[in-house]
Design an enzyme around this catalytic site. Structure first.
Site, PDB file in Angstrom:
ATOM      1  N   ASP A  38      -5.535  48.299  94.385  1.00 31.47           N
ATOM      2  CA  ASP A  38      -4.660  47.352  95.429  1.00 31.47           C
ATOM      3  C   ASP A  38      -3.258  47.502  94.900  1.00 31.47           C
ATOM      4  OD1 ASP A  38      -4.402  45.957  97.486  1.00 31.47           O
ATOM      5  OD2 ASP A  38      -5.054  43.972  96.650  1.00 31.47           O
ATOM      6  N   GLY A  39      -2.319  47.286  95.862  1.00 34.38           N
ATOM      7  CA  GLY A  39      -0.782  47.014  95.538  1.00 34.38           C
ATOM      8  C   GLY A  39       0.139  48.131  95.880  1.00 34.38           C
ATOM      9  N   ASN A  40      -0.421  49.083  96.562  1.00 36.43           N
ATOM     10  CA  ASN A  40       0.318  50.310  96.763  1.00 36.43           C
ATOM     11  C   ASN A  40       1.746  49.872  97.748  1.00 36.43           C
ATOM     12  OD1 ASN A  40      -1.588  51.680  95.788  1.00 36.43           O
ATOM     13  ND2 ASN A  40      -2.436  52.563  97.591  1.00 36.43           N
ATOM     14  N   TRP A  43       4.181  47.918  95.950  1.00 37.09           N
ATOM     15  CA  TRP A  43       4.754  48.976  94.944  1.00 37.09           C
ATOM     16  C   TRP A  43       6.062  49.556  95.575  1.00 37.09           C
ATOM     17  CZ3 TRP A  43       5.980  53.920  94.901  1.00 37.09           C
ATOM     18  CH2 TRP A  43       6.141  54.603  93.718  1.00 37.09           C
ATOM     19  N   HIS A  55       0.997  54.469  98.873  1.00 38.69           N
ATOM     20  CA  HIS A  55      -0.265  55.403  98.904  1.00 38.69           C
ATOM     21  C   HIS A  55      -0.234  56.719  98.291  1.00 38.69           C
ATOM     22  CE1 HIS A  55      -1.885  51.894 101.320  1.00 38.69           C
ATOM     23  NE2 HIS A  55      -0.988  52.286 102.359  1.00 38.69           N
ATOM     24  N   THR A  84     -13.435  48.489 105.509  1.00 37.84           N
ATOM     25  CA  THR A  84     -14.010  48.147 106.884  1.00 37.84           C
ATOM     26  C   THR A  84     -12.958  47.306 107.459  1.00 37.84           C
ATOM     27  OG1 THR A  84     -15.594  46.452 106.474  1.00 37.84           O
ATOM     28  CG2 THR A  84     -16.389  48.591 106.880  1.00 37.84           C
ATOM     29  N   LEU A 149     -19.225  63.235  85.698  1.00 40.33           N
ATOM     30  CA  LEU A 149     -19.051  62.052  86.254  1.00 40.33           C
ATOM     31  C   LEU A 149     -19.128  61.902  87.578  1.00 40.33           C
ATOM     32  CD1 LEU A 149     -16.915  59.243  85.998  1.00 40.33           C
ATOM     33  CD2 LEU A 149     -15.083  60.597  86.734  1.00 40.33           C
ATOM     34  N   ARG A 206      -9.394  45.269  89.078  1.00 38.82           N
ATOM     35  CA  ARG A 206      -8.784  44.926  90.390  1.00 38.82           C
ATOM     36  C   ARG A 206      -7.186  44.779  90.122  1.00 38.82           C
ATOM     37  NH1 ARG A 206      -9.422  42.184  96.249  1.00 38.82           N
ATOM     38  NH2 ARG A 206      -7.314  42.953  97.218  1.00 38.82           N
ATOM     39  N   ARG A 212      -9.712  38.594  94.290  1.00 33.65           N
ATOM     40  CA  ARG A 212     -10.791  38.324  95.399  1.00 33.65           C
ATOM     41  C   ARG A 212     -11.698  39.856  95.276  1.00 33.65           C
ATOM     42  NH1 ARG A 212      -5.951  37.265  98.349  1.00 33.65           N
ATOM     43  NH2 ARG A 212      -5.160  39.176  99.133  1.00 33.65           N
ATOM     44  N   GLU A 225     -18.447  42.538  84.875  1.00 36.66           N
ATOM     45  CA  GLU A 225     -17.511  41.958  84.146  1.00 36.66           C
ATOM     46  C   GLU A 225     -16.350  42.176  85.190  1.00 36.66           C
ATOM     47  OE1 GLU A 225     -17.616  39.938  81.554  1.00 36.66           O
ATOM     48  OE2 GLU A 225     -19.702  40.140  81.384  1.00 36.66           O
TER      49      GLU A 225
HETATM   50  C1  IPE Z   1      -8.844  45.886  99.407  1.00 39.71           C
HETATM   51  O1  IPE Z   1      -7.708  45.842  99.530  1.00 39.71           O
HETATM   52  C2  IPE Z   1      -9.274  47.049 100.058  1.00 39.71           C
HETATM   53  C3  IPE Z   1      -8.706  48.403  99.079  1.00 39.71           C
HETATM   54  C4  IPE Z   1      -8.196  48.376  98.037  1.00 39.71           C
HETATM   55  C5  IPE Z   1      -9.278  49.667  99.672  1.00 39.71           C
HETATM   56  P1  IPE Z   1      -6.777  45.041 100.552  1.00 39.71           P
HETATM   57  O2  IPE Z   1      -5.469  44.819 100.221  1.00 39.71           O
HETATM   58  O3  IPE Z   1      -7.385  45.496 102.124  1.00 39.71           O
HETATM   59  O4  IPE Z   1      -7.432  43.468 100.506  1.00 39.71           O
HETATM   60  P2  IPE Z   1      -6.718  42.134 101.106  1.00 39.71           P
HETATM   61  O5  IPE Z   1      -6.446  42.202 102.529  1.00 39.71           O
HETATM   62  O6  IPE Z   1      -5.483  41.646 100.208  1.00 39.71           O
HETATM   63  O7  IPE Z   1      -7.991  41.097 100.702  1.00 39.71           O
HETATM   64  C1  IPE Z   2      -4.350  49.326  98.464  1.00 40.79           C
HETATM   65  O1  IPE Z   2      -2.873  48.978  98.563  1.00 40.79           O
HETATM   66  C2  IPE Z   2      -4.645  50.489  99.216  1.00 40.79           C
HETATM   67  C3  IPE Z   2      -5.490  50.177 100.463  1.00 40.79           C
HETATM   68  C4  IPE Z   2      -5.811  49.139 100.833  1.00 40.79           C
HETATM   69  C5  IPE Z   2      -5.752  51.310 101.285  1.00 40.79           C
HETATM   70  P1  IPE Z   2      -2.395  48.101  99.609  1.00 40.79           P
HETATM   71  O2  IPE Z   2      -2.058  48.953 100.974  1.00 40.79           O
HETATM   72  O3  IPE Z   2      -3.424  46.907  99.962  1.00 40.79           O
HETATM   73  O4  IPE Z   2      -1.204  47.270  99.152  1.00 40.79           O
HETATM   74  P2  IPE Z   2      -0.658  45.889  99.275  1.00 40.79           P
HETATM   75  O5  IPE Z   2      -1.784  45.193  98.698  1.00 40.79           O
HETATM   76  O6  IPE Z   2      -0.321  45.868 100.659  1.00 40.79           O
HETATM   77  O7  IPE Z   2       0.539  45.846  98.368  1.00 40.79           O
HETATM   78 MG    MG Z   3      -3.728  45.072  99.303  1.00 45.68          MG
END
Ligand code: IPE
Ligand code: IPE
Ligand code: MG
Length: 258
Positions: A38-40, A43, A55, A84, A149, A206, A212, A225
């Site tokens: 998460d966080g792309n 970033w 991404h 989903t 793997l 995460r 979450r 864990e």
């Molecule tokens: C969870 O991240 C899904 C993936 C990393 C693929 P999200 O960015 O979609 O989650 P929420 O919306 O912050 O809970």
């Molecule tokens: C996770 O990064 C990648 C996917 C959910 C596909 P996000 O796109 O959710 O990045 P943020 O959370 O918005 O920073």
């Molecule tokens: Mg996200």
């Protein structure tokens, strides 16, 4: 003058040492690691770039972490790539995310083949564009006999969807006479999930500071864990990954016992 903030800063610098494979107890590496990457978007935003740039960077990190996981003997690496619920995003972003498997596999599949990685996918495949499925199916086919793997992409995956599908199938099998209600237990239910032959994660990572699960492996993470980091996925690296393993190895897993 040395104030408390500079002391804290210095302390952070001293303790945030680099980790290497020597810091890992190779006899107790988690068998199955699951990562919510998460966080792309944040970033990219921080750099004034479009979300898709995040991404793209994130995709390159996947390659590095697969290498590291393989190196230390992880058996299964499950990566949450698209939920989903992610269809709610702008169409351009969704379209880009659906192109990423082709991009990733187009570049890295030959290396995955030689590194003995077996590619798998879990999620609702019916909704995926045909070009995405084509790239994934080629990778699954080309790596099917690899026994190193297992790289398991959770793509259009949602844990609630997975469980509802399992329940539907259990009810069907029961109606067909293939199953007695008394046969339903945890083991049987697990065998109807998409993870039936890869088991449950030992460690969940995460990135990005969110604490979450976002509908990820709700059943399978019952005794995993959890390890959270504020680092955005495109900045995640081998050092952070090894740090999560070192900290995992410091935990005591009791599974309800003493
Ligand atoms: C969870 O991240 C899904 C993936 C990393 C693929 P999200 O960015 O979609 O989650 P929420 O919306 O912050 O809970
Ligand atoms: C996770 O990064 C990648 C996917 C959910 C596909 P996000 O796109 O959710 O990045 P943020 O959370 O918005 O920073
Ligand atoms: Mg996200």
């Amino acid at each position: 003058m040395l104030d408390i903030f500079s002391l804290i800063k210095n302390k952070t610098e001293i303790t945030s040492s680099d980790y290497s494979i020597e810091d890992i107890d190779l006899s107790s590496v988690p068998n199955h690691i699951a990562i919510i990457m998460d966080g792309n978007g944040r970033w990219a935003k921080k750099r004034g770039l479009p979300r898709i740039a995040g991404h793209y960077e994130g995709m390159k990190v996947v390659r590095k972490i697969v290498k590291s996981a393989n190196e230390i003997g992880v058996k299964v690496l499950t990566l949450y790539a698209f939920s989903t619920e992610n269809w709610k995003r702008p169409k351009e972003e969704v379209d880009y995310l659906m192109r990423l498997p082709e991009e990733f596999l187009g570049t890295f599949l030959p290396e995955l083949v030689t590194e003995n990685v077996q590619v798998r996918v879990m999620g609702n495949q019916e909704q995926l564009p045909s070009h995405t499925l084509k790239a994934l199916n080629k990778a699954i086919y080309d790596t099917q006999y690899n026994d190193g793997l297992i790289l398991n992409f959770a793509l259009n995956y949602g844990s609630r969807y997975e469980m509802i599908e399992a329940i539907k199938q259990i009810v069907k099998d029961s109606k067909n006479g293939n199953l007695e209600v008394e046969d339903i237990n945890e083991e049987l239910f697990s065998s109807y999930l998409m993870t039936s032959d890869i088991g449950e994660p030992d460690l969940l990572i995460r990135t990005s500071g969110e604490i979450r699960l976002s509908n990820f492996m709700l059943w399978q993470l019952a005794y995993a864990e959890f390890w959270f980091t504020d680092v955005y996925w495109p900045d995640f690296n081998k050092n952070e990954f090894l740090k999560s393993i070192v900290e995992y190895q410091c935990r005591t897993r009791r599974f309800g016992g003493v």
